[in-house]
Each structure stands twice: as C-alpha cells, then as structure tokens.
Design a protein around this motif. Structure first.
Motif, mmCIF file in Angstrom:
data_model
loop_
_atom_site.group_PDB
_atom_site.id
_atom_site.type_symbol
_atom_site.label_atom_id
_atom_site.label_comp_id
_atom_site.label_asym_id
_atom_site.label_seq_id
_atom_site.Cartn_x
_atom_site.Cartn_y
_atom_site.Cartn_z
ATOM 1 N N GLN A 85 -1.144 -48.297 1.431
ATOM 2 C CA GLN A 85 -0.723 -47.012 1.073
ATOM 3 C C GLN A 85 -0.695 -46.879 -0.441
ATOM 4 O OE1 GLN A 85 1.800 -45.464 4.502
ATOM 5 N NE2 GLN A 85 2.568 -47.546 4.269
ATOM 6 N N LEU A 89 7.488 -44.509 2.641
ATOM 7 C CA LEU A 89 6.250 -45.539 3.055
ATOM 8 C C LEU A 89 7.126 -46.897 3.409
ATOM 9 C CD1 LEU A 89 5.229 -43.323 0.539
ATOM 10 C CD2 LEU A 89 3.213 -44.585 1.004
ATOM 11 N N VAL A 102 1.046 -34.222 -1.359
ATOM 12 C CA VAL A 102 2.266 -34.180 -0.811
ATOM 13 C C VAL A 102 2.976 -32.813 -1.154
ATOM 14 C CG1 VAL A 102 4.543 -35.101 -1.085
ATOM 15 C CG2 VAL A 102 2.785 -36.561 -1.240
ATOM 16 N N TYR A 158 3.349 -43.975 7.026
ATOM 17 C CA TYR A 158 3.744 -42.928 5.954
ATOM 18 C C TYR A 158 4.467 -41.795 6.851
ATOM 19 C CZ TYR A 158 3.200 -39.061 2.940
ATOM 20 O OH TYR A 158 3.191 -37.512 2.074
ATOM 21 N N HIS A 159 5.400 -41.501 6.541
ATOM 22 C CA HIS A 159 6.348 -40.319 7.095
ATOM 23 C C HIS A 159 6.798 -39.405 6.110
ATOM 24 C CE1 HIS A 159 6.323 -43.263 10.011
ATOM 25 N NE2 HIS A 159 6.820 -44.229 9.332
ATOM 26 N N HIS A 160 6.769 -38.215 6.254
ATOM 27 C CA HIS A 160 7.552 -37.194 5.283
ATOM 28 C C HIS A 160 8.295 -36.083 6.076
ATOM 29 C CE1 HIS A 160 3.675 -34.712 5.902
ATOM 30 N NE2 HIS A 160 4.639 -33.805 5.677
ATOM 31 N N TRP A 212 10.313 -44.884 -1.342
ATOM 32 C CA TRP A 212 10.790 -43.478 -1.202
ATOM 33 C C TRP A 212 10.091 -42.737 -2.465
ATOM 34 C CZ3 TRP A 212 14.085 -47.382 -0.347
ATOM 35 C CH2 TRP A 212 14.507 -47.509 1.181
ATOM 36 N N VAL A 266 0.877 -43.534 -3.381
ATOM 37 C CA VAL A 266 1.226 -42.449 -3.867
ATOM 38 C C VAL A 266 0.986 -42.380 -5.107
ATOM 39 C CG1 VAL A 266 2.953 -40.932 -4.018
ATOM 40 C CG2 VAL A 266 2.958 -42.347 -1.957
ATOM 41 N N HIS A 275 -1.066 -38.567 -1.747
ATOM 42 C CA HIS A 275 -0.755 -39.765 -1.139
ATOM 43 C C HIS A 275 -2.104 -40.252 -0.427
ATOM 44 C CE1 HIS A 275 -0.733 -38.492 3.458
ATOM 45 N NE2 HIS A 275 -0.161 -37.405 2.796
ATOM 46 N N ALA A 310 8.677 -38.379 0.716
ATOM 47 C CA ALA A 310 7.617 -39.220 1.766
ATOM 48 C C ALA A 310 8.187 -40.433 1.733
ATOM 49 C CB ALA A 310 6.123 -39.269 0.722
ATOM 50 N N ASP A 365 -4.932 -43.138 5.679
ATOM 51 C CA ASP A 365 -4.937 -44.557 5.951
ATOM 52 C C ASP A 365 -6.209 -45.202 5.982
ATOM 53 O OD1 ASP A 365 -5.951 -44.857 9.352
ATOM 54 O OD2 ASP A 365 -5.102 -42.856 8.924
ATOM 55 N N THR A 425 10.900 -50.685 1.253
ATOM 56 C CA THR A 425 10.806 -49.393 1.490
ATOM 57 C C THR A 425 10.138 -48.823 0.086
ATOM 58 O OG1 THR A 425 11.784 -49.575 3.733
ATOM 59 C CG2 THR A 425 11.145 -47.159 2.752
#
Length: 281
Positions: A243, A268, A260, A273-275, A203, A245, A218, A266, A221, A201
């Motif tokens: 992805q 990944l 961002v 991708y989630h934030h 971060w 960043v 970022h 964020a 997609d 992962t």
C-alpha cells in the motif's frame, strides 16, 4: 511546499517506489505538477523500519537518512534505497518556505520508534512559534533540533499523547495551532498532509483550516490492480498487501491511485486501508 511518500506492506527496496517509478519522488523533486512549488530541491529524507514492530531485535526502531542535497543529485540516496529492504518506509523531498536549509530541518523526524513528516505549513509560523513551542512538554523539548513548524507540530502531538492515540493527538495539536493562530489574527493557520508511523501502523492525514489541503493519494489494492492491468509486469514486484500513500500519483494508469478525501485520516495496517473523517466539523 514539499512532496512525500509512505509505503507499508511486504518488504521491498525503497528504490522500487522512490526512484524507479514513472513519476517517482525523485522525479517530483525536480518537477511536481500538482505541488504548490514545481521544484522541491531543498533536501530530502528517507526513514525506514528494517522489520515490523515485534518481528526481531531491531523491531520498531527506524533508521533515518537525511541530506540537504537535491534528491535527484544524491548518489547516496540511490545506493541506500537499493541496498536496504523495508516493510514500512517514509520519504520526503523539501521545498523550504522560510526555515533555513539544514539537515535538522529535513523530514522525516524521529522520536524513539516514531516517524513523522508533513507537506504544507503553519501559516505565519514565526508569529506564533514561541507560543506553540512553549506548549511542548519540557521532557520533549530538547528533542527539537531544527527550526521547522513540522518539528514543533510533531512534538506538540507527542505532548498530547501521540504514542497512545495518534489520531486524537494529531487532532489536538492541529486544534491548538488553530487556536493560537486565530488569537493572533491568522485566518487559516493550518495547511497540509501528514504521515506518522510507529513501525506497525501508518496514519496519514489530509487537513487544512481553509478546507483546501495539499493533494494526497492512496494506491488501490494490488490484487485489484493485477486484474485491471494483467499485462503490467511491474505489479509482480509487489506483494498482495503493498500500500502506498503519496502526494501525487506515481504513474498515469487510471484507477491505480485514488484521492484521499479532504479532512480525512487514512489508516494503513496489515488488515488493509481504512479512512475516516478528521476534524471535519
């Protein structure tokens, strides 16, 4: 202060992003339009995972190549970034604010299977360095090899449980920097963007005490980008889960890189991708 890039997705040659893009990290080292400093020539680093965590005998174990040479002038960086393939890598070009230019001060920093890098600064670090360093777990203290604020911040996060809960640990480390800084009369102790990974992962954090953090973007997609730009052949080099960043966009195509938000972490991972808000109170 610096510029950095982090990638996760299908394995590729790091050179595809750090050398061969329109506004690559190597190009940013020489000319960074959105950076606090235009030139970031005080060394660089590349850290990469050969395979993802759990995918082989070397799973989760990153390799690091660091140098005090300017990134644009180092043939070894080009050779290595073209020779290896990686599903997750971090790269950084440095503009030294105060600590000396030496290899142990180049990012990313490594501890076991973790990589960590930072763009920004702990304000008046020399004033509060002793107090912050003494907060580091004695068992981790010997891992500090250089003199940067970033390496101390990394070891503070490790002390506060980075390997169990990265978001909480990085938040606790930053809050401690702010507590010590405020006690010393420093109005805005923390500034920067941070990337940290365990090999599976990624971060990434954007936060500053003043609420005016260094830039961070970022990528959208890949399937969406192929629909937006069907004639851009370069997009075929990347898998559907690629992805990125990065401190500033790698090209000028509208919609490819999205900012961002301030005070955000964020995340990944293979799901995307989630934030979420980070220390925004």
């Amino acid at each position: 202060m610096c510029r950095w890039l982090a990638y996760t997705g299908e394995p590729l040659h790091p050179s595809s992003l750090i050398v061969d893009t329109q506004h690559s990290i190597v190009a940013m080292a020489l000319n960074s339009p959105l950076g606090a400093e235009t030139v970031n020539g005080d060394g660089f680093g590349l850290g990469w995972y050969p395979v993802r965590k759990g995918d082989g005998p070397d799973a989760g174990r990153p390799h690091v190549f660091r140098s005090i040479e300017p990134a644009w002038n180092d043939a070894n960086l080009r050779e290595i970034s073209q020779a290896v393939t990686s599903p997750l890598f971090l790269t950084h070009v440095r503009a030294a604010a105060a600590p000396p230019i030496q290899q142990t001060n180049c990012h990313p920093f490594r501890h076991e299977n973790w990589l960590f890098m930072h763009n920004g600064a702990i304000s008046h670090f020399g004033t509060i360095k002793r107090d912050l360093t003494f907060e580091v777990d004695p068992a981790l203290y010997t891992g500090i090899q250089g003199t940067t604020d970033t390496e101390v911040l990394f070891h503070l996060a490790l002390t506060y449980g980075l390997m169990d809960d990265p978001i909480t640990a990085v938040g606790a480390a930053i809050r401690r920097v702010e507590e010590v800084g405020h006690a010393a009369g420093i109005q805005f102790p923390m500034q920067g963007t941070i990337a940290v990974s365990d090999g599976e992962t990624l971060w990434t954090f954007r936060y500053s005490s003043q609420g005016r953090s260094r830039t961070l973007f970022h990528s959208a997609d890949i399937p969406t980008l192929r629909t937006m730009y069907p004639d851009v052949e370069r997009l075929s080099q990347f898998g559907d889960h690629a992805q990125v960043v990065v401190s500033e966009p790698l090209n000028d195509l509208p919609g490819v890189f999205l900012e961002v938000p301030e005070s955000t972490v964020a995340v990944l991972d293979p799901t995307g991708y989630h934030h979420q808000p980070f220390l925004d109170a």
